[in-house]
Design a protein around this motif. Structure first.
Motif, PDB file in Angstrom:
ATOM      1  N   VAL A 129      87.829   7.487  81.411  1.00 56.25           N
ATOM      2  CA  VAL A 129      89.071   6.720  81.427  1.00 56.25           C
ATOM      3  C   VAL A 129      88.753   5.230  81.366  1.00 56.25           C
ATOM      4  CG1 VAL A 129      89.211   6.597  83.965  1.00 56.25           C
ATOM      5  CG2 VAL A 129      91.310   6.446  82.581  1.00 56.25           C
ATOM      6  N   VAL A 130      89.609   4.498  80.665  1.00 56.32           N
ATOM      7  CA  VAL A 130      89.563   3.040  80.659  1.00 56.32           C
ATOM      8  C   VAL A 130      90.701   2.562  81.552  1.00 56.32           C
ATOM      9  CG1 VAL A 130      89.769   0.941  79.274  1.00 56.32           C
ATOM     10  CG2 VAL A 130      88.617   2.964  78.320  1.00 56.32           C
ATOM     11  N   PRO A 131      90.404   2.014  82.740  1.00 54.88           N
ATOM     12  CA  PRO A 131      91.458   1.568  83.649  1.00 54.88           C
ATOM     13  C   PRO A 131      91.998   0.202  83.234  1.00 54.88           C
ATOM     14  CG  PRO A 131      89.335   1.167  84.645  1.00 54.88           C
ATOM     15  CD  PRO A 131      89.056   1.860  83.331  1.00 54.88           C
ATOM     16  N   PRO A 132      93.195  -0.152  83.676  1.00 52.85           N
ATOM     17  CA  PRO A 132      93.724  -1.486  83.357  1.00 52.85           C
ATOM     18  C   PRO A 132      92.822  -2.616  83.821  1.00 52.85           C
ATOM     19  CG  PRO A 132      95.468  -0.079  84.211  1.00 52.85           C
ATOM     20  CD  PRO A 132      94.176   0.676  84.396  1.00 52.85           C
ATOM     21  N   ALA A 133      92.046  -2.392  84.866  1.00 52.84           N
ATOM     22  CA  ALA A 133      91.169  -3.444  85.386  1.00 52.84           C
ATOM     23  C   ALA A 133      89.960  -3.713  84.499  1.00 52.84           C
ATOM     24  CB  ALA A 133      90.694  -3.062  86.790  1.00 52.84           C
ATOM     25  N   ALA A 134      89.684  -2.840  83.531  1.00 54.92           N
ATOM     26  CA  ALA A 134      88.491  -2.994  82.702  1.00 54.92           C
ATOM     27  C   ALA A 134      88.608  -4.218  81.808  1.00 54.92           C
ATOM     28  CB  ALA A 134      88.267  -1.747  81.862  1.00 54.92           C
ATOM     29  N   ARG A 135      87.631  -5.106  81.920  1.00 46.80           N
ATOM     30  CA  ARG A 135      87.613  -6.319  81.091  1.00 46.80           C
ATOM     31  C   ARG A 135      86.667  -6.173  79.903  1.00 46.80           C
ATOM     32  NH1 ARG A 135      88.895 -10.815  83.648  1.00 46.80           N
ATOM     33  NH2 ARG A 135      89.172 -11.566  81.496  1.00 46.80           N
ATOM     34  N   LEU A 136      85.618  -5.361  80.080  1.00 44.05           N
ATOM     35  CA  LEU A 136      84.664  -5.112  78.997  1.00 44.05           C
ATOM     36  C   LEU A 136      84.569  -3.616  78.778  1.00 44.05           C
ATOM     37  CD1 LEU A 136      82.453  -6.264  77.038  1.00 44.05           C
ATOM     38  CD2 LEU A 136      80.807  -5.741  78.854  1.00 44.05           C
ATOM     39  N   ILE A 137      84.650  -3.201  77.524  1.00 46.53           N
ATOM     40  CA  ILE A 137      84.478  -1.804  77.152  1.00 46.53           C
ATOM     41  C   ILE A 137      83.232  -1.717  76.288  1.00 46.53           C
ATOM     42  CG2 ILE A 137      85.388   0.095  75.771  1.00 46.53           C
ATOM     43  CD1 ILE A 137      87.626  -2.338  77.680  1.00 46.53           C
ATOM     44  N   ILE A 138      82.315  -0.848  76.668  1.00 44.58           N
ATOM     45  CA  ILE A 138      81.091  -0.635  75.902  1.00 44.58           C
ATOM     46  C   ILE A 138      81.217   0.684  75.157  1.00 44.58           C
ATOM     47  CG2 ILE A 138      78.599  -0.269  76.011  1.00 44.58           C
ATOM     48  CD1 ILE A 138      78.526  -2.049  78.475  1.00 44.58           C
ATOM     49  N   THR A 139      81.094   0.621  73.842  1.00 43.18           N
ATOM     50  CA  THR A 139      81.142   1.828  73.024  1.00 43.18           C
ATOM     51  C   THR A 139      79.860   1.902  72.214  1.00 43.18           C
ATOM     52  OG1 THR A 139      82.423   3.084  71.382  1.00 43.18           O
ATOM     53  CG2 THR A 139      82.395   0.677  71.127  1.00 43.18           C
ATOM     54  N   GLU A 140      79.228   3.063  72.206  1.00 46.42           N
ATOM     55  CA  GLU A 140      77.995   3.179  71.440  1.00 46.42           C
ATOM     56  C   GLU A 140      78.080   4.378  70.513  1.00 46.42           C
ATOM     57  OE1 GLU A 140      76.881   6.453  74.097  1.00 46.42           O
ATOM     58  OE2 GLU A 140      77.997   4.599  74.382  1.00 46.42           O
ATOM     59  N   GLY A 141      77.484   4.225  69.339  1.00 43.45           N
ATOM     60  CA  GLY A 141      77.506   5.309  68.370  1.00 43.45           C
ATOM     61  C   GLY A 141      76.745   4.932  67.112  1.00 43.45           C
ATOM     62  N   ASN A 142      76.552   5.922  66.275  1.00 41.48           N
ATOM     63  CA  ASN A 142      75.706   5.726  65.107  1.00 41.48           C
ATOM     64  C   ASN A 142      76.359   4.911  64.003  1.00 41.48           C
ATOM     65  OD1 ASN A 142      73.953   7.440  66.423  1.00 41.48           O
ATOM     66  ND2 ASN A 142      74.455   9.225  65.202  1.00 41.48           N
ATOM     67  N   TYR A 143      77.646   5.112  63.769  1.00 39.51           N
ATOM     68  CA  TYR A 143      78.222   4.730  62.486  1.00 39.51           C
ATOM     69  C   TYR A 143      79.224   3.585  62.547  1.00 39.51           C
ATOM     70  CZ  TYR A 143      76.103   9.190  61.352  1.00 39.51           C
ATOM     71  OH  TYR A 143      75.202  10.207  61.192  1.00 39.51           O
ATOM     72  N   LEU A 144      79.202   2.811  63.598  1.00 44.36           N
ATOM     73  CA  LEU A 144      80.198   1.765  63.778  1.00 44.36           C
ATOM     74  C   LEU A 144      80.146   0.722  62.658  1.00 44.36           C
ATOM     75  CD1 LEU A 144      82.438   0.818  65.670  1.00 44.36           C
ATOM     76  CD2 LEU A 144      80.707  -0.359  67.018  1.00 44.36           C
ATOM     77  N   LEU A 145      78.999   0.550  62.005  1.00 49.65           N
ATOM     78  CA  LEU A 145      78.873  -0.435  60.932  1.00 49.65           C
ATOM     79  C   LEU A 145      78.817   0.205  59.547  1.00 49.65           C
ATOM     80  CD1 LEU A 145      76.334  -2.925  62.545  1.00 49.65           C
ATOM     81  CD2 LEU A 145      78.815  -3.154  62.355  1.00 49.65           C
ATOM     82  N   LEU A 146      79.191   1.491  59.460  1.00 53.69           N
ATOM     83  CA  LEU A 146      79.207   2.164  58.166  1.00 53.69           C
ATOM     84  C   LEU A 146      80.355   1.611  57.318  1.00 53.69           C
ATOM     85  CD1 LEU A 146      77.443   4.478  56.991  1.00 53.69           C
ATOM     86  CD2 LEU A 146      79.325   6.035  57.550  1.00 53.69           C
ATOM     87  N   ASP A 147      80.098   1.391  56.036  1.00 59.30           N
ATOM     88  CA  ASP A 147      81.057   0.712  55.164  1.00 59.30           C
ATOM     89  C   ASP A 147      81.987   1.716  54.474  1.00 59.30           C
ATOM     90  OD1 ASP A 147      82.381  -1.297  53.870  1.00 59.30           O
ATOM     91  OD2 ASP A 147      80.847  -1.609  52.342  1.00 59.30           O
ATOM     92  N   THR A 148      82.853   2.346  55.269  1.00 57.69           N
ATOM     93  CA  THR A 148      83.917   3.203  54.756  1.00 57.69           C
ATOM     94  C   THR A 148      85.208   2.793  55.470  1.00 57.69           C
ATOM     95  OG1 THR A 148      83.703   4.946  56.426  1.00 57.69           O
ATOM     96  CG2 THR A 148      82.260   5.105  54.476  1.00 57.69           C
ATOM     97  N   PRO A 149      86.385   3.122  54.920  1.00 55.87           N
ATOM     98  CA  PRO A 149      87.627   2.632  55.528  1.00 55.87           C
ATOM     99  C   PRO A 149      87.785   2.974  57.006  1.00 55.87           C
ATOM    100  CG  PRO A 149      88.069   3.437  53.324  1.00 55.87           C
ATOM    101  CD  PRO A 149      86.634   3.780  53.613  1.00 55.87           C
ATOM    102  N   SER A 150      87.523   4.208  57.394  1.00 58.55           N
ATOM    103  CA  SER A 150      87.729   4.609  58.785  1.00 58.55           C
ATOM    104  C   SER A 150      86.774   3.892  59.728  1.00 58.55           C
ATOM    105  CB  SER A 150      87.564   6.122  58.935  1.00 58.55           C
ATOM    106  OG  SER A 150      88.572   6.806  58.226  1.00 58.55           O
ATOM    107  N   TRP A 151      85.501   3.811  59.333  1.00 55.19           N
ATOM    108  CA  TRP A 151      84.536   3.150  60.201  1.00 55.19           C
ATOM    109  C   TRP A 151      84.747   1.641  60.204  1.00 55.19           C
ATOM    110  CZ3 TRP A 151      82.530   6.211  63.556  1.00 55.19           C
ATOM    111  CH2 TRP A 151      82.301   7.540  63.231  1.00 55.19           C
ATOM    112  N   ARG A 152      85.204   1.065  59.082  1.00 60.90           N
ATOM    113  CA  ARG A 152      85.531  -0.368  59.078  1.00 60.90           C
ATOM    114  C   ARG A 152      86.680  -0.662  60.037  1.00 60.90           C
ATOM    115  NH1 ARG A 152      84.662  -0.141  53.356  1.00 60.90           N
ATOM    116  NH2 ARG A 152      86.906  -0.009  53.018  1.00 60.90           N
ATOM    117  N   ALA A 153      87.637   0.258  60.129  1.00 68.11           N
ATOM    118  CA  ALA A 153      88.749   0.069  61.065  1.00 68.11           C
ATOM    119  C   ALA A 153      88.253   0.071  62.505  1.00 68.11           C
ATOM    120  CB  ALA A 153      89.794   1.169  60.860  1.00 68.11           C
TER     121      ALA A 153
END
Length: 228
Positions: A129-153
């Motif tokens: 869960v991401v609570p309202p108090a969260a100021r920083l969200i860390i997300t990690e994964g393989n394809y965040l910089l892949l150059d396709t429409p969904s990953w660009r979004a």
């Protein structure tokens, strides 16, 4: 690409400083961590989460792993993609992008997010869960910089992206050990690394130059440089 900082040795403290500085005075920020399979991106995310929770409080930072957006095996069987699990099209990239955008747009909401159970090798709904108090969200994964429409979004919702780099031989050894640990025969594990994980690593590497920071997973700690 934004300017980078130089951090030598075990730079976790300095990396935490940089992550904390992303957060605006009156809002929240999302930090993305990318890397090839076995690079150590999840380890870095876990260490940053623990460090920042000690420094800022448990709810100040939240975790949104891309692994929660794996398609379940039932869907992969339907698509004929079970033997390619982990490839870009075996994730719900649109759902991931929509969630990141919602996290930025609705800071006053409790937002439930999926996790991933390694023993089952399956996504688990509302595991985190991401609570309202969260100021920083860390997300990690393989394809965040892949150059396709969904990953660009997905990338568009993130304030900064760090790329974790590790020697290929080290990565591959880790991956083989991981696959064996979670039930694959050693020969099957080695074949999976060569035929599934490594082609995915090539795709991931194509987007690496778009990262804001390179974090080298060195034997003596995290080392950061402006170039690979």
């Amino acid at each position: 690409m934004r300017d980078t900082v130089a951090v030598s040795g075990d730079g976790l403290h300095e990396l935490a400083d940089r992550a904390q500085a992303l957060v605006p005075a009156d809002g929240r920020a999302i930090l993305g961590i990318v890397g090839a399979p076995g690079s150590g991106k999840s380890t870095l995310a876990d260490q940053l989460l623990a460090h920042l929770r000690r420094r800022c409080g448990d709810e100040w930072v939240a975790h949104v792993p891309m692994d929660g957006f794996h398609l379940a095996d039932a869907q992969l069987r339907r698509l004929g993609s079970l033997d390619r699990k982990g490839a870009p099209d075996t994730f719900d990239a649109d759902g991931y992008a929509h969630l990141l955008a919602r996290i930025k747009a609705a800071p006053d909401e409790w937002i439930y997010v999926p996790g991933f159970e390694r023993d089952l090798e399956q996504p688990i709904a509302a595991a985190l869960v991401v609570p309202p108090a969260a100021r920083l969200i860390i997300t990690e994964g393989n394809y965040l910089l892949l150059d396709t429409p969904s990953w660009r979004a997905a990338w568009a919702a993130v304030d900064e992206v760090w790329s974790v780099l590790t020697e290929p031989a080290v990565r591959q050894q880790r991956l083989v050990a991981r696959h064996i640990h979670f039930g694959k025969d050693p020969d099957v594990a080695r074949e999976w690394v060569l035929t599934v994980d490594e082609p995915n690593a090539v795709l991931i590497d194509q987007g690496t130059d778009r990262a804001d920071l390179f974090v080298h997973n060195a034997a003596d700690g995290w080392r950061v440089a402006a170039r690979r």
